[in-house]
Structures are given as structure tokens and as C-alpha cells.
Design a protein around this motif. Structure first.
Motif, PDB file in Angstrom:
ATOM      1  N   ILE A 250       0.999  -1.045  -0.341  1.00  0.00           N
ATOM      2  CA  ILE A 250       0.453   0.181  -0.542  1.00  0.00           C
ATOM      3  C   ILE A 250       0.926   1.134  -0.068  1.00  0.00           C
ATOM      4  CG2 ILE A 250      -1.682   1.118   1.785  1.00  0.00           C
ATOM      5  CD1 ILE A 250      -3.059  -0.957   2.300  1.00  0.00           C
ATOM      6  N   CYS A 272      -1.228   0.956   7.001  1.00  0.00           N
ATOM      7  CA  CYS A 272      -2.155   1.209   5.612  1.00  0.00           C
ATOM      8  C   CYS A 272      -3.426   0.225   6.022  1.00  0.00           C
ATOM      9  CB  CYS A 272      -0.879   0.252   5.348  1.00  0.00           C
ATOM     10  SG  CYS A 272       1.038   1.586   4.867  1.00  0.00           S
ATOM     11  N   GLN A 276      -7.327   1.451   5.003  1.00  0.00           N
ATOM     12  CA  GLN A 276      -7.780   0.979   4.172  1.00  0.00           C
ATOM     13  C   GLN A 276      -9.459   0.493   4.434  1.00  0.00           C
ATOM     14  OE1 GLN A 276      -6.833  -2.460   2.536  1.00  0.00           O
ATOM     15  NE2 GLN A 276      -7.999  -2.765   0.468  1.00  0.00           N
ATOM     16  N   SER A 280     -12.658   2.801   3.182  1.00  0.00           N
ATOM     17  CA  SER A 280     -14.591   1.676   3.230  1.00  0.00           C
ATOM     18  C   SER A 280     -15.382   1.582   3.907  1.00  0.00           C
ATOM     19  CB  SER A 280     -14.249   0.731   2.825  1.00  0.00           C
ATOM     20  OG  SER A 280     -12.441   0.017   2.686  1.00  0.00           O
ATOM     21  N   ALA A 286     -15.805   1.045  -2.240  1.00  0.00           N
ATOM     22  CA  ALA A 286     -14.558   0.436  -1.770  1.00  0.00           C
ATOM     23  C   ALA A 286     -14.968  -1.175  -2.045  1.00  0.00           C
ATOM     24  CB  ALA A 286     -14.107   0.733  -0.619  1.00  0.00           C
ATOM     25  N   ILE A 289     -13.945  -5.390  -0.121  1.00  0.00           N
ATOM     26  CA  ILE A 289     -12.096  -5.411   1.046  1.00  0.00           C
ATOM     27  C   ILE A 289     -11.830  -6.250  -0.176  1.00  0.00           C
ATOM     28  CG2 ILE A 289     -11.276  -4.512   2.248  1.00  0.00           C
ATOM     29  CD1 ILE A 289     -14.045  -3.203   3.399  1.00  0.00           C
ATOM     30  N   SER A 292      -4.715  -5.195  -1.526  1.00  0.00           N
ATOM     31  CA  SER A 292      -4.240  -4.490  -2.528  1.00  0.00           C
ATOM     32  C   SER A 292      -2.820  -5.885  -3.401  1.00  0.00           C
ATOM     33  CB  SER A 292      -3.920  -3.404  -2.626  1.00  0.00           C
ATOM     34  OG  SER A 292      -4.480  -3.072  -1.067  1.00  0.00           O
TER      35      SER A 292
END
Length: 358
Positions: A250, A272, A276, A280, A286, A289, A292
Motif C-alpha cells: 500500500i 495501512c 484501507q 471503505s 470500496a 474489500i 491490494s
């Protein structure tokens, strides 16, 4: 019967009014508890009415629970009765010396919940777990509480002992593909380790990335030493070509306070992942989920969310997820228009509400 030295209409001057104070209290009993203690509750309330001259009333609430209302002419009577009700509804605390916090921490897990449900079903009791303080209470009759407590302590200590004989191949400080390296080095049946540790019996749980050790604690320590020596070996420069990844996917910086996802084992900075999840909550696009990491896209599972978020934040994320599901349903689902009602309904018929503003 006089008031301010005047005879009240319809009364005679020699008649008297007798006034007494009546005190009331109430207690909410959750439906899950009420279904277990219903008989004891009725007996207790009937005894209160018969012996102390009090009155009581039981009524269901809109949320499915039950409200117990009691009234009497003395505060002491009300206090004693309320205390007795609370003891019944809250259940009896379990204070076994063997149930240390390290043992009780298994109860909120999936296996712990299954264990509690099994004991509840077999003993006709209800187990209340406070996840924050890790305290346990059991509701039911005295005999059934004793049986449930005995089984809970026995099963939980046995489960903890089994956990002590497990070696985890996934965690924030371990490389994501450690299980793969273990299989490559020692075989899928871990025969290479069995040859080094005489008499040990091992089983590899590939779903949870765990080696289950059937043997003594000393055997487990030997196996763990072999596994973690391999982990250190393949992580050193010049060891194997696929060195451990240290960059967070991320922020693209060195992983700080790392967290490895349950579903795919990819390592991230915990901060991170938190960012995230919090993004969301305000960005409905988003969902779902996902991890990433490049070319991964595995879903971030509930176990990760519970490990990273407080219960308040988790509830907020659930509400955002529901809102995303409704808003992306192409008008097939709508929230109830009644204020403060969280319900969702499916639109019936071919005609759907027009979402465009004129």
C-alpha cells in the motif's frame, strides 16, 4: 375525610384516607437468557409475591427481550428482589483457577464459539462471555450450571493444551510462503522432520498454516526449532532467490508493525490496512474489500477485520457494507423510509422509484 380543613365531596368528616408509598423497579432479561431461566424466574417472582407482598409483571419488549417489573411498599424489599433477579439473569461467574487469560482467550475464536454452543445445547444453559474482560458467566439451574462449568473447564483446558502443541507457519513476523518452504524441504507428510525428531507424530493443516504436534512439549520445541531455523535460513541474503518481501504493497515502504492477512498471507503495515478499512466506511465503491497486493485480489476476511478494528469501528464497517450493497442493487433494494429504521426491503413489481432529481 378532609383536605385543607374542608370535607371532600361525597365523604363524611370522620372518614380517613390512608396513603402508602409504593416503589417500583424493572430489569431487562435477554430472550436467550429468558428461555433458559424461565422456570426459575417464575418461581422466584411467585415467592416474592407470596412472602413479601410485592407484585410483579412480565412483558415482552420490541427487541424480543423481556422486561420484569416489580413493585413493593419498602425500598429494602425492592432492593433485595432486584439483586436476586440480577443474579439469576446475569448468571453465575466461573472462577476456576485453571482458566487464566491465556486459556480464556480461545473462547472468542471460531472453535471457542462452537465449544460454547455445544455445551449450551447439551446442558440446557446459556454461557455469557465478556470479550473485553474475558470473564464467563453461566445461566441456568444450579445443577446444570455445575455440569456446564465442569465441561467448559475440561474442554477449554484440553483445547489449550492442543494449541500449545501447535506450530504456526503464518504470522506478522514470518514470511508469507513459509508453509511452502516447509513442504519443499521436508515433504507434504513432514517426513524429513519426523526423521530428525524420534517418535514425533506430525500433521500439516494446510488450511490454517499450522503444524499439529502429537507428542511431548519437548518434541514440539525441537520441531519448532527446525522450522524456524529454516525460516531464518531462507530469509537471509544469498539464501534462496525469493527473499522475503519487506515493502508494504500500500505505502511501498518497509513494513512497519506488520500484519499478515488470513486469506492470502500477504504482509502489510497494520496502519495501512487500518486506513484501507476506514476509507471503505466512507467510500461505498470500496466494497468488497480486497487484498491490494499485485495480482492477488483475495477478500479480506472477517477474522482480519476483528483483529484490526474495535467493535465500534467493525459495526460502522458493517453498516457501510450494507449501504453499499443496497446502493449497488440497481434499485432492487431500498432502506425503510421510517426514521431510525435500519430495515431493508426488496422492491416488488416492475416499477421502481425514480432516483433522478428533477
Amino acid at each position: 375525610m378532609e383536605l385543607d380543613e374542608e370535607v371532600l365531596p361525597g365523604c363524611l368528616s370522620w372518614q380517613k384516607i390512608k396513603c402508602e408509598q409504593k416503589f417500583q423497579s424493572s430489569r431487562i432479561c435477554p430472550a436467550s437468557v429468558y428461555n433458559i431461566v424461565k422456570r426459575q424466574l417464575n418461581v422466584k417472582l411467585a415467592s416474592f409475591e407470596r412472602q413479601r407482598g410485592g407484585t410483579w409483571h412480565l412483558e415482552p419488549t420490541h427487541g424480543g427481550a423481556y422486561r420484569v417489573k416489580i413493585s413493593a411498599y419498602a425500598t429494602k424489599t425492592i432492593s433485595e428482589m432486584r439483586r436476586s433477579l440480577e443474579e439469576l439473569i446475569r448468571g453465575r461467574p466461573i472462577n476456576h483457577p485453571g482458566l487464566s487469560p491465556r486459556v480464556l482467550q480461545h473462547l472468542p475464536s471460531r472453535d471457542g464459539v462452537i465449544l460454547m454452543r455445544k455445551i449450551q445445547h447439551e446442558t440446557e444453559t446459556y454461557i455469557i462471555l465478556d470479550r473485553h474482560s474475558l470473564t464467563v458467566r453461566i445461566c441456568g439451574s444450579e445443577e446444570k450450571i455445575a455440569t456446564a462449568e465442569q465441561e467448559l473447564v475440561r474442554s477449554l483446558l484440553a483445547y489449550h493444551k492442543r494449541q500449545q502443541l501447535e506450530i504456526r507457519l503464518r504470522g506478522p513476523h514470518l514470511r508469507p510462503d513459509l508453509m511452502k518452504e516447509v513442504v519443499n524441504q521436508f515433504g507434504p507428510e513432514l517426513q524429513g522432520i519426523k526423521e530428525k525428531v524420534y517418535g514425533v507424530d506430525l500433521k500439516l493443516n494446510t488450511r490454517y498454516h499450522v503444524i499439529q504436534v502429537h507428542g511431548s512439549v519437548e518434541m514440539r520445541q525441537e520441531v519448532e526449532k527446525i522450522v524456524y531455523e529454516l525460516a531464518q535460513e531462507v530469509s537471509e541474503p544469498g539464501g534462496k532467490p525469493d527473499d522475503i518481501e519487506v515493502e508494504c504493497p500500500i505505502c511501498l515502504c518497509k513494513v512497519d508493525d506488520g500484519y499478515s492477512l488470513e486469506g492470502c498471507s500477504h504482509l502489510f503495515c497494520k496502519a495501512c490496512l487500518l486506513e484501507q478499512l476506514e476509507v471503505s466506511m466512507i467510500n461505498f465503491d470500496a466494497f468488497p474489500i480486497l487484498c491490494s497486493h499485485t495480482d492477488c485480489g483475495a477478500p479480506i476476511v472477517l477474522a482480519d477485520m476483528r483483529a484490526l478494528l474495535s467493535q465500534e469501528k467493525l459495526d460502522e464497517l458493517f453498516r457501510a457494507s450494507l449501504s453499499s450493497f443496497v446502493t449497488t442493487s440497481d434499485g432492487n433494494l431500498w432502506f425503510c423510509s421510517t426514521p431510525d429504521c435500519p430495515s431493508v426491503y426488496r422492491v416488488a413489481g416492475p416499477h421502481k422509484p425514480n432516483l433522478r432529481s428533477e
